[in-house]
Design a protein around this motif. Sequence first.
Motif, PDB file in Angstrom:
ATOM      1  N   ASN A 105       0.872  -1.174   0.000  1.00  0.00           N
ATOM      2  CA  ASN A 105       0.000   0.000   0.000  1.00  0.00           C
ATOM      3  C   ASN A 105       0.912   1.228   0.000  1.00  0.00           C
ATOM      4  O   ASN A 105       1.670   1.431   0.945  1.00  0.00           O
ATOM      5  CB  ASN A 105      -0.876  -0.046   1.263  1.00  0.00           C
ATOM      6  N   VAL A 106       0.855   2.009  -1.068  1.00  0.00           N
ATOM      7  CA  VAL A 106       1.702   3.214  -1.130  1.00  0.00           C
ATOM      8  C   VAL A 106       0.897   4.390  -0.590  1.00  0.00           C
ATOM      9  O   VAL A 106      -0.171   4.722  -1.101  1.00  0.00           O
ATOM     10  CB  VAL A 106       2.215   3.472  -2.561  1.00  0.00           C
ATOM     11  N   THR A 107       1.447   4.986   0.475  1.00  0.00           N
ATOM     12  CA  THR A 107       0.670   5.975   1.226  1.00  0.00           C
ATOM     13  C   THR A 107       1.223   7.389   1.053  1.00  0.00           C
ATOM     14  O   THR A 107       2.257   7.590   0.431  1.00  0.00           O
ATOM     15  CB  THR A 107       0.641   5.564   2.728  1.00  0.00           C
ATOM     16  N   LEU A 108       0.463   8.352   1.602  1.00  0.00           N
ATOM     17  CA  LEU A 108       0.811   9.771   1.521  1.00  0.00           C
ATOM     18  C   LEU A 108       0.826  10.242   0.068  1.00  0.00           C
ATOM     19  O   LEU A 108       1.749  10.931  -0.374  1.00  0.00           O
ATOM     20  CB  LEU A 108       2.152  10.050   2.224  1.00  0.00           C
ATOM     21  N   CYS A 109      -0.208   9.856  -0.668  1.00  0.00           N
ATOM     22  CA  CYS A 109      -0.344  10.270  -2.072  1.00  0.00           C
ATOM     23  C   CYS A 109      -1.185  11.543  -2.150  1.00  0.00           C
ATOM     24  O   CYS A 109      -2.305  11.579  -1.632  1.00  0.00           O
ATOM     25  CB  CYS A 109      -0.999   9.143  -2.878  1.00  0.00           C
ATOM     26  N   PHE A 110      -0.630  12.554  -2.811  1.00  0.00           N
ATOM     27  CA  PHE A 110      -1.341  13.835  -2.931  1.00  0.00           C
ATOM     28  C   PHE A 110      -1.424  14.324  -4.373  1.00  0.00           C
ATOM     29  O   PHE A 110      -1.845  15.457  -4.616  1.00  0.00           O
ATOM     30  CB  PHE A 110      -0.669  14.895  -2.044  1.00  0.00           C
ATOM     31  N   SER A 111      -0.987  13.487  -5.341  1.00  0.00           N
ATOM     32  CA  SER A 111      -1.098  13.927  -6.737  1.00  0.00           C
ATOM     33  C   SER A 111      -1.299  12.725  -7.645  1.00  0.00           C
ATOM     34  O   SER A 111      -0.922  11.591  -7.308  1.00  0.00           O
ATOM     35  CB  SER A 111       0.160  14.700  -7.176  1.00  0.00           C
ATOM     36  N   ALA A 112      -1.873  12.998  -8.824  1.00  0.00           N
ATOM     37  CA  ALA A 112      -2.116  11.927  -9.792  1.00  0.00           C
ATOM     38  C   ALA A 112      -0.795  11.381 -10.328  1.00  0.00           C
ATOM     39  O   ALA A 112      -0.672  10.182 -10.604  1.00  0.00           O
ATOM     40  CB  ALA A 112      -2.984  12.462 -10.930  1.00  0.00           C
ATOM     41  N   ALA A 113       0.195  12.243 -10.457  1.00  0.00           N
ATOM     42  CA  ALA A 113       1.505  11.786 -10.936  1.00  0.00           C
ATOM     43  C   ALA A 113       2.086  10.763  -9.958  1.00  0.00           C
ATOM     44  O   ALA A 113       2.636   9.730 -10.368  1.00  0.00           O
ATOM     45  CB  ALA A 113       2.441  12.987 -11.082  1.00  0.00           C
ATOM     46  N   GLN A 114       1.953  11.045  -8.678  1.00  0.00           N
ATOM     47  CA  GLN A 114       2.444  10.096  -7.661  1.00  0.00           C
ATOM     48  C   GLN A 114       1.700   8.762  -7.768  1.00  0.00           C
ATOM     49  O   GLN A 114       2.296   7.689  -7.654  1.00  0.00           O
ATOM     50  CB  GLN A 114       2.230  10.676  -6.257  1.00  0.00           C
ATOM     51  N   ALA A 115       0.388   8.846  -8.005  1.00  0.00           N
ATOM     52  CA  ALA A 115      -0.424   7.621  -8.093  1.00  0.00           C
ATOM     53  C   ALA A 115      -0.012   6.785  -9.300  1.00  0.00           C
ATOM     54  O   ALA A 115      -0.017   5.547  -9.258  1.00  0.00           O
ATOM     55  CB  ALA A 115      -1.897   7.986  -8.180  1.00  0.00           C
ATOM     56  N   LEU A 116       0.348   7.449 -10.379  1.00  0.00           N
ATOM     57  CA  LEU A 116       0.798   6.742 -11.580  1.00  0.00           C
ATOM     58  C   LEU A 116       2.113   6.007 -11.299  1.00  0.00           C
ATOM     59  O   LEU A 116       2.289   4.840 -11.666  1.00  0.00           O
ATOM     60  CB  LEU A 116       0.951   7.760 -12.724  1.00  0.00           C
ATOM     61  N   LEU A 117       3.021   6.681 -10.605  1.00  0.00           N
ATOM     62  CA  LEU A 117       4.302   6.052 -10.254  1.00  0.00           C
ATOM     63  C   LEU A 117       4.078   4.815  -9.373  1.00  0.00           C
ATOM     64  O   LEU A 117       4.695   3.773  -9.581  1.00  0.00           O
ATOM     65  CB  LEU A 117       5.192   7.040  -9.489  1.00  0.00           C
ATOM     66  N   ALA A 118       3.194   4.941  -8.405  1.00  0.00           N
ATOM     67  CA  ALA A 118       2.945   3.826  -7.479  1.00  0.00           C
ATOM     68  C   ALA A 118       2.394   2.624  -8.234  1.00  0.00           C
ATOM     69  O   ALA A 118       2.780   1.477  -7.979  1.00  0.00           O
ATOM     70  CB  ALA A 118       1.975   4.260  -6.384  1.00  0.00           C
ATOM     71  N   ALA A 119       1.494   2.887  -9.180  1.00  0.00           N
ATOM     72  CA  ALA A 119       0.912   1.778  -9.956  1.00  0.00           C
ATOM     73  C   ALA A 119       2.002   1.111 -10.788  1.00  0.00           C
ATOM     74  O   ALA A 119       2.072  -0.119 -10.880  1.00  0.00           O
ATOM     75  CB  ALA A 119      -0.216   2.299 -10.836  1.00  0.00           C
ATOM     76  N   LYS A 120       2.871   1.919 -11.378  1.00  0.00           N
ATOM     77  CA  LYS A 120       3.958   1.341 -12.171  1.00  0.00           C
ATOM     78  C   LYS A 120       4.923   0.533 -11.308  1.00  0.00           C
ATOM     79  O   LYS A 120       5.560  -0.398 -11.780  1.00  0.00           O
ATOM     80  CB  LYS A 120       4.710   2.447 -12.925  1.00  0.00           C
ATOM     81  N   ALA A 121       5.012   0.905 -10.022  1.00  0.00           N
ATOM     82  CA  ALA A 121       5.892   0.171  -9.101  1.00  0.00           C
ATOM     83  C   ALA A 121       5.221  -1.099  -8.566  1.00  0.00           C
ATOM     84  O   ALA A 121       5.782  -1.798  -7.739  1.00  0.00           O
ATOM     85  CB  ALA A 121       6.314   1.076  -7.946  1.00  0.00           C
ATOM     86  N   GLY A 122       4.005  -1.364  -9.025  1.00  0.00           N
ATOM     87  CA  GLY A 122       3.345  -2.636  -8.658  1.00  0.00           C
ATOM     88  C   GLY A 122       2.548  -2.586  -7.376  1.00  0.00           C
ATOM     89  O   GLY A 122       2.262  -3.635  -6.776  1.00  0.00           O
ATOM     90  N   ALA A 123       2.159  -1.376  -6.932  1.00  0.00           N
ATOM     91  CA  ALA A 123       1.391  -1.266  -5.684  1.00  0.00           C
ATOM     92  C   ALA A 123       0.062  -2.000  -5.794  1.00  0.00           C
ATOM     93  O   ALA A 123      -0.602  -1.941  -6.827  1.00  0.00           O
ATOM     94  CB  ALA A 123       1.125   0.207  -5.366  1.00  0.00           C
TER      95      ALA A 123
END
Length: 218
Positions: A105-123
């Motif tokens: 679970n990738v936490t402390l997300c405050f932007s869509a760009a961050q969410a895209l990175l987390a998904a690419k990292a396999g979250a």
Amino acid sequence: MKFFIDTADSREIRDLASTGLLDGVTTNPSLIAKTGRNMLEVISEICDLVEGPVSAEVTATDFETMLKEGEKLARLADNVAVKVPLTWAGLKTCKALSGQGIMVNVTLCFSAAQALLAAKAGASFISPFVGRLDDIATDGMALISEIRQIYDNYDSLATEILVASVRNPRHVVDAAKLGADVATLPPAVLKQLIAHPLTDRGLEAFLADWHKTGQAIL
Ligand code: G3P
């Protein structure tokens, strides 16, 4: 929509789990600190109470230590989801742990760009904090909408949107309308979801009329 409960208080979790409406639990270092108990004991206990994912957060900030902490937390139970912060070290840890089949679970997300990175990292989960965005006069729900749109554009992104920092029932309803996969609710907000004065008043009137009939079903 799945409901997780955002607390490390196992008494409260046991109580709410009995409703059959709990799909998982999220904790963070602040919630663990509030219990005054040993983190590893608390997480193991919670993992026994619910079948779904239980987020347990690493506290190191460098990749090597984060990875070791994550592996240790994951060994506590099969339903542990290791929580990592949205930093480069956190994303590297996410990639490494998800490669081992561990939920992250990738936490402390405050932007869509961050969410895209987390998904690419396999979250397995991305946790955008809607309440804290609202606190700084930014529309938290707009972020959920943006992430939903991005994830829906790519079948390869399997990350679930876990709406966090939920402060009231309106947040839950709006997140559900936008198609968020999960909302993690403080116990008080979960309890608020059911409240409506017309339900109370209606039930009172039905029962008063029923008692006048002198009947009993059983
Ligand atoms: O799930 C994250 C949550 O615990 C943070 O909530 O209310 O402290 O912003 P809040």
